[in-house]
Scaffold this active site. Structure first.
Site, PDB file in Angstrom:
ATOM      1  N   ASP A 112      -6.430   0.511  -2.964  1.00 56.12           N
ATOM      2  CA  ASP A 112      -7.005  -0.790  -3.278  1.00 56.12           C
ATOM      3  C   ASP A 112      -6.959  -1.060  -4.772  1.00 56.12           C
ATOM      4  OD1 ASP A 112      -8.093  -3.226  -2.667  1.00 56.12           O
ATOM      5  OD2 ASP A 112     -10.034  -2.461  -1.992  1.00 56.12           O
ATOM      6  N   GLY A 113      -7.059  -2.334  -5.127  1.00 51.23           N
ATOM      7  CA  GLY A 113      -7.072  -2.742  -6.526  1.00 51.23           C
ATOM      8  C   GLY A 113      -8.219  -3.696  -6.800  1.00 51.23           C
TER       9      GLY A 113
END
Length: 232
Positions: free
Chosen positions: A8-9
């Protein structure tokens, strides 16, 4: 054997202070980021560093990802972009090109598949990756030390060595790029589901509290995020 990992970012302001993270379990995860980048760059970097961290392993890789942009990039668009000299169908250059090319190289010869998960919906591994990516972006914003994580420890690794990803250079940022920016008009998104309204809570713990939290979660057979959610 299949390794299941979430990637994820996070980008505050998008673009802004940004983080990325991949997560397998509390002993195998890594995070990093930049002072200024986009959410999509964080999403791509998380997957890239996951493939790099597991390159020495002869295992299949299942990547849990809440970004349609990343999944479409890998499963639908990348091959065509590469065949066209890294140009999109309309002739425009591919955005985040350096990260995309590095990801293409890192995935070569690997056995993998991607699975979409809804973000911010209580999926334990996605929540764990999201929390770590968010912690990096918040650390950059506040000027605090960056929580890099243990990476994928190998026998003989130095205990305090920082993961190679922490030395990444600053990405080129398009100030006008929103989340899931590079969705190609020729290829509709994989999903068009509306996320529910959710609220994020940040909790700072002492080292002792952090250890106790994860020990209780381990005893209960759930993640630390799930354990905290049971208190609501």
């Amino acid at each position: 054997m299949t390794i299941t990992a979430a990637a994820d970012g996070s980008a505050l302001g998008n673009p802004g202070p940004a983080g990325w993270a991949w997560y397998v379990d509390d002993l195998h995860w890594a995070a990093g980021g930049w002072k200024h980048a986009t959410n999509n760059q964080g999403e791509l970097k998380a997957v890239l560093e996951l493939f790099r961290a597991t390159a020495h392993l002869d295992d299949d890789l299942l990547v849990l990802c809440d970004s349609q942009y990343v999944i479409n990039t890998v499963t639908k668009w990348m091959h065509g972009w590469k065949a066209k000299g890294w140009r999109k169908g309309d002739g425009k250059p591919v955005m985040n090109l350096e990260l995309v090319k590095e990801l293409d190289e890192a995935m070569a010869g690997r056995r993998y598949r991607f699975e979409w998960v809804r973000g911010h919906a209580g999926h334990p591994m996605n929540e764990a990756a999201d929390a770590r990516a968010r912690a990096v972006s918040e650390a950059f914003q506040a000027g605090r030390p960056i929580p890099h994580g243990p990476g994928w420890p190998r026998e003989g690794d130095e205990k305090d060595a920082a993961p190679p990803a922490t030395r990444a250079t600053e990405p080129v940022v398009d100030e006008a790029v929103p989340a899931d920016d590079d969705i190609d008009a020729e290829a509709p998104a994989l999903f068009s589901l509306d996320d529910p309204d959710l609220h994020e809570v940040t909790l700072w713990l002492t080292d002792d509290e952090h250890v106790r939290l994860h020990e209780r979660a381990r005893q209960a057979g759930i993640s630390a995020e799930e354990l905290l959610r049971t208190l609501i």
